[in-house]
Design an enzyme around this catalytic site. Structure first.
Site, PDB file in Angstrom:
ATOM      1  N   LYS A  58       0.784  -1.192  -0.007  1.00  0.00           N
ATOM      2  CA  LYS A  58       0.063  -0.115   0.048  1.00  0.00           C
ATOM      3  C   LYS A  58       0.766   1.131  -0.035  1.00  0.00           C
ATOM      4  O   LYS A  58       1.845   1.212   0.387  1.00  0.00           O
ATOM      5  CB  LYS A  58      -0.973  -0.058   1.156  1.00  0.00           C
ATOM      6  CG  LYS A  58      -1.809   1.152   1.495  1.00  0.00           C
ATOM      7  CD  LYS A  58      -2.527   1.007   2.530  1.00  0.00           C
ATOM      8  CE  LYS A  58      -3.921   2.089   2.683  1.00  0.00           C
ATOM      9  NZ  LYS A  58      -4.575   1.854   3.898  1.00  0.00           N
ATOM     10  N   SER A  71      -9.480   1.903   3.298  1.00  0.00           N
ATOM     11  CA  SER A  71      -8.813   2.690   2.072  1.00  0.00           C
ATOM     12  C   SER A  71      -7.845   1.777   1.498  1.00  0.00           C
ATOM     13  O   SER A  71      -7.099   2.257   0.482  1.00  0.00           O
ATOM     14  CB  SER A  71      -7.967   3.470   3.155  1.00  0.00           C
ATOM     15  OG  SER A  71      -7.006   3.041   3.951  1.00  0.00           O
ATOM     16  N   SER A  79      -9.610  -0.786   7.409  1.00  0.00           N
ATOM     17  CA  SER A  79      -9.069  -0.520   5.928  1.00  0.00           C
ATOM     18  C   SER A  79      -8.381  -1.698   5.390  1.00  0.00           C
ATOM     19  O   SER A  79      -8.048  -1.673   4.069  1.00  0.00           O
ATOM     20  CB  SER A  79      -8.027   0.630   5.955  1.00  0.00           C
ATOM     21  OG  SER A  79      -8.710   1.818   6.199  1.00  0.00           O
TER      22      SER A  79
END
Lengths: 484, 489
Positions: free
Chosen positions: A79, A154, A178
């Site tokens: 990420k 996210s 997330s």
């Protein structure tokens, strides 16, 4: 499509690498092809193609000499909130558009030390703020199961990359769901470890008291293996626990009959999708038939978890994001003329709307005269939530809940209604506030073919039991990640 | 402070100080970067002190130990459970946009120090708290004509902030309090106390009120006073300014002020309305500190003898005045020198006078530490012996012998005394002659003496001393002059 098959775990990859039907350069080549084919998903912000190919050769050598680390053969995406030395990191934000990290996060160092191959940076909501991956400055990410749906957030890019077979596994971060929520929306496994289990050093902070790095994988086995590598004490993070790290990947077979609780308020909540409810009830039924105890318990604070979560995370975020000021690094507005306008213009132009919303609310929450009414009170409620959750887990091994109240929603559907968007976190933030580990595992698809996720929460530092039970559940329900 | 019939006498000054002491640890408070002063710009930085995304603080144990030492030495309560908070504000040399400090639960609370001012009773100044925090970097606005430059070497250098209660009542007391804190920090070795380099910085909260008033007046905070002298100047200026305003019937604005060392005046930096809201909240990146009682005890036992204790011991052991003892113990090395000297002389008062007088003057004039004095302590034992036995005159020893010794430290003292011709003439005839000459010179003064004005003795004494070239024993001469005067009656 390339000739290499879709692997669902590192053990499958390793077995083919050892029997000679696969080489690591071939595997990396396959993933690079897949990334190119699925570029429209917008999962990757940057692909480290040349590096990954070079690394593939090195690790292949190591494997042949029997000197490879635990993650040799694992092609992983990170990420874009996790620092990797000499690589760009944007955190999905314009404010770090051209920023390169001069150091590596502890998690990156640890996976590299075990010979994982990092294939690229994955799209995410700006500063990890969002549940749909629509808040990235670099564009939204599409759900591979249905391109009109969000992947969740996210860590949306991280979930889609694994869902679409663009890499074997990914690292996400989970502050209020997330990792788990996009894993559920994409039909993959997502684990949020106990707060303090994994070092946060080098992970760009959203809300420091809740942020945790977690793996997103196609198997529980890989989640266990990655956790085993990234967890543990770190002298650079004093909130990281020094508790010894068990060999999670070797404890997956341990079983026995368990006691599970499900929250009455969760299943009776108005916002729950009927198919999600049915999925949960079926899971409960299956577990009971297998001889586990599954009982309803009351959790009267459910309606307070979302407000408590947002008050605390916005407060912390308003402070954590103060360093992006246009002075030291990152975006500086060309329209700035002095210090004051450097701050105002750089931050106004560099941050997106959701980030600005949370900074402003967080600033308000911590302001003189409001602190006690909001921040201090939310801390008290957090304590109650943690106590009540722990109380349930004193009696029960796990708490079972759907990961999300609905399956993946449509792109653009909720983006103009932040409150509705925030309420979608209702089932994931409890574990975040309580600091306990929680995992989302695939639990079938709904009638439109959208993945659904079931969540188990365990005791603090009880990842071993949690992973073993998740493995057991997937065996029992014969749920596998959708093959592509 | 004031002459009669001025309004100033009606008012009382109230001052509290916030002293920032930079700790002399090797590394910074939250990273392993060097905390040393004087490197090239931004050389002592790392991702942590640059505040780069993803970095986290980790506490340097030495910093906690230094803060605990400072707390124990100032009679504070040590909070075994204490924690860090974030103080949020934007400034260009504050890389994270917040300072990590201690707000709600500081490491030390409720202490005090005693002050001994010359000719006054001992005063106590209470300490509200001592907390740990990180320093900010430095902005330089005059090095480039387009940009301000930032040096982050200082960012993350450890500080303790020592906050007094508003117990200070004069500029002199403020100076004495700041000196006392500086003295203690230097004794403990936790801070070098260098105000010029900014290792010790001081803000003063100043207010005035009518004498006898129960409540405090509105206070002004004067920032960044970089010397003891400027602290006193700022306080005296503010006292006059505030009293003048009140006398005109105006109120004191609760402002943050800047002190201009050039003009000696204060000016408004921020008004109360402009005051920052720092939005303090607990620092989530650090665990709350849990100190063990054993560790604190260990530190307690390792503390050196502190200046006040040492001074008290000197008044008991050597019968010195509180003021002399306090001067001697201001610097640990000076006190050590004194203790070395008294191994060679039993005249403690004289030993103290030598150190507090000529030796300190010489050191101050040449900006030296006592370790740099070219003469060993035992030499002063010899000088005191020569004076006490009437062989040389004290004034001659100070004015002539001491400079000669400094000029040629290896030369034998007896040879120097001989070379300077300082040995006192033991011949009473010469002395009788000098006295007779002087008394004959001032018949008026002699008769004044006979009328009871004993003060003229000094005049005779001075002239006799000059005639003899300083080679007389003052005690003996004094007696002889009186004898002669009585004989002339």
């Amino acid at each position: 499509m390339s000739a290499v098959k879709t692997y669902n775990s590192l053990s499958e990859v390793k077995s083919d690498l050892l029997n000679g039907t696969l080489t690591l350069p071939e595997l990396v080549g396959h993933y690079l092809d897949r990334i190119a084919e699925e570029r429209h998903l917008n999962a990757f912000l940057e692909v480290f193609g040349d590096e990954a190919e070079a690394q593939a050769k090195t690790v292949q050598e190591k494997i042949m000499h029997g000197k490879a680390g635990k993650l040799a053969g694992m092609v992983i995406g990170i990420k874009d909130i996790i620092c990797y030395k000499d690589h760009r990191i944007t955190v999905g934000s314009r404010i770090l558009e051209n920023y390169t990290s001069i150091y590596s996060s502890t998690v990156v160092e640890r996976i590299l030390a075990e010979d994982a191959i990092i294939i690229g940076r994955l799209n995410c909501d700006e500063f990890a703020m969002g549940g749909s991956n629509e808040n990235s400055y670099y564009g939204h990410v599409k759900n591979y199961a249905d391109n009109t749906k969000v992947p969740g957030g996210s860590s949306g890019g991280s979930a889609v990359a694994v869902q679409a077979g663009l890499c074997l596994a990914s690292l996400g971060t989970d502050t209020g769901g997330s990792v788990r929520q996009p894993a559920a929306f994409c039909g993959v496994v997502g684990l949020k470890p106990t707060y303090g289990r994994v070092s946060r050093y080098g992970v760009v902070a959203y809300a420091s008291s809740l942020d945790q790095v977690g793996p997103i994988t196609r198997s529980v086995e890989d989640a266990a293996l990655i956790l085993e590598v990234i967890a543990g004490a770190d002298e650079y993070d004093s909130t990281a626990s020094s508790k010894p790290v068990p060999a999670y990947s070797r404890g997956l077979a341990s079983g026995g009959k368990k006691k599970l609780a499900y929250l009455v308020e969760a299943l009776s909540s108005g916002g729950i999708d009927p198919e999600v409810k049915t999925m949960t009830e079926q899971a409960i039924q299956q577990l009971k038939e297998e001889g586990h105890t599954v009982e309803p318990v009351s959790f009267p604070y459910l309606e307070y978890v979302v407000p408590t979560y947002y008050i605390l995370t916005m407060a912390e975020a308003s402070s954590n994001l103060a360093r992006y000021d246009g002075v030291h690094y990152g975006y500086r507005s060309p329209n700035a003329t002095d210090l004051e306008s450097t701050y105002k213009k750089s931050r106004s132009e560099g941050f997106g709307n959701e980030v600005k919303r949370r900074i402003m609310l967080g600033t308000f929450i911590l302001s003189a005269g409001y602190y006690d009414a909001y921040y201090a009170k939310a801390q008290k409620v957090r304590k109650l939530i943690r106590q009540k959750t722990e109380e349930i887990l004193n009696t029960y091994d796990f708490i079972l809940m759907p990961t999300t109240p609905t399956p993946a929603f449509g792109i653009g559907e909720k983006i103009d209604d932040p409150v509705t968007m925030y309420l979608a976190d209702i089932f994931t933030v409890q574990a975040s506030l309580a600091g306990i580990p929680a995992i989302s595992v695939p639990a079938g698809n709904n009638s439109s073919g959208l993945p659904l996720g079931l969540q188990f929460m365990g005791r603090r530092f009880g990842e071993g039991e949690l992973l073993a039970f998740s493995e057991h559940f997937l065996e029992l329900t014969k749920q596998k990640v959708i093959h592509h | 402070m004031s002459t009669p019939d001025t309004p100033f006498e009606k008012y009382e000054l109230v001052v509290g100080l916030e002293i920032h002491a930079q700790l002399s640890t090797n590394s910074k408070i939250f990273s392993s970067d060097s905390a040393a002063f004087g490197a090239g710009p931004n050389e002592h930085t790392s991702p942590v002190s640059l505040g780069l995304p993803g970095t986290l603080p980790r506490i340097n144990r030495q910093v906690v130990a230094s803060a605990v030492k400072m707390g124990l030495a100032t009679n504070c309560r040590i909070n075994l459970a204490n924690r860090f908070d974030r103080k949020n504000y934007f400034y260009a040399d504050l890389p994270k946009g917040y300072q990590v400090t201690q707000d709600a639960l500081p490491v030390c609370q409720q202490g005090y120090v005693h002050l001994k001012l010359k000719g006054q009773a001992q005063r106590t100044v209470r300490i509200n708290r001592i907390h740990m925090e990180e320093d900010a970097g430095k902005s330089m606005h005059d090095k480039d004509n387009r940009y301000s430059l930032i040096d982050l070497n200082r960012a993350g250098v450890p500080l303790v902030e020592i906050v007094s209660e508003p117990d200070i009542r004069s500029a002199e007391e403020a100076a004495a309090y700041l000196s006392e804190i500086r003295k203690i920090a230097r004794y403990l070795g936790v801070c070098d106390g260098n105000m010029e380099e900014g290792s010790l910085r001081c803000d003063a909260n100043i207010s005035v009120r009518l004498r006898g008033a129960e409540t405090y007046g509105n206070r002004c905070e004067v920032k960044n006073l970089n010397s003891i002298r400027n602290l006193q100047r700022a306080i005296n200026y503010e006292f006059k300014r505030q009293v003048a305003l009140l006398e005109k019937g105006e109120t004191i604005g609760q402002n943050t002020l800047n002190f201009d060392a050039g003009t000696g005046e204060t000016s408004v930096l921020r008004s109360k309305e402009m005051a920052y809201d720092y939005r303090y909240f607990p620092e989530p990146d650090l665990q709350p500190l849990e100190l063990s009682q054993e560790w604190v005890e260990e530190i307690h036992h390792s503390l050196p003898e502190l200046p006040e204790d040492r001074a008290n011991r000197y008044t008991r052991q050597f019968s010195l005045s509180g003021y002399d003892a306090s001067l001697l113990t201001a610097e640990r090395a000076v006190a050590d020198f004194f203790e070395e000297l008294v191994k060679f002389t039993g005249n403690y008062k004289s030993a103290a006078n030598w150190i507090n007088g000529p030796i300190q003057s010489y050191l101050n004039e040449n900006n030296l530490e006592i370790a740099e004095l070219p003469l060993p302590a035992n030499i002063f034992g010899d000088i005191i012996e020569l004076v006490d036995s009437g062989k040389i005159n004290h004034t001659a020893a100070v004015k002539q012998l001491f400079p000669a010794m400094l000029a040629d430290p290896r030369k034998n003292i007896i040879e120097l005394v001989a070379g300077l011709d300082l040995l006192i003439d033991t011949c009473t005839d010469d002395l009788d002659h000098y006295i007779a000459t002087v008394l004959a010179r001032y018949p008026d003064k002699v008769s004044e003496y006979h009328k009871g004005k004993k003060g003229v003795l000094g005049l005779f004494m001075g002239d006799v001393m000059r005639l003899s070239g300083g080679k007389i024993d003052p005690g003996k001469t004094n007696k002889l002059i009186i004898q002669k005067l009585e004989a002339l009656k």
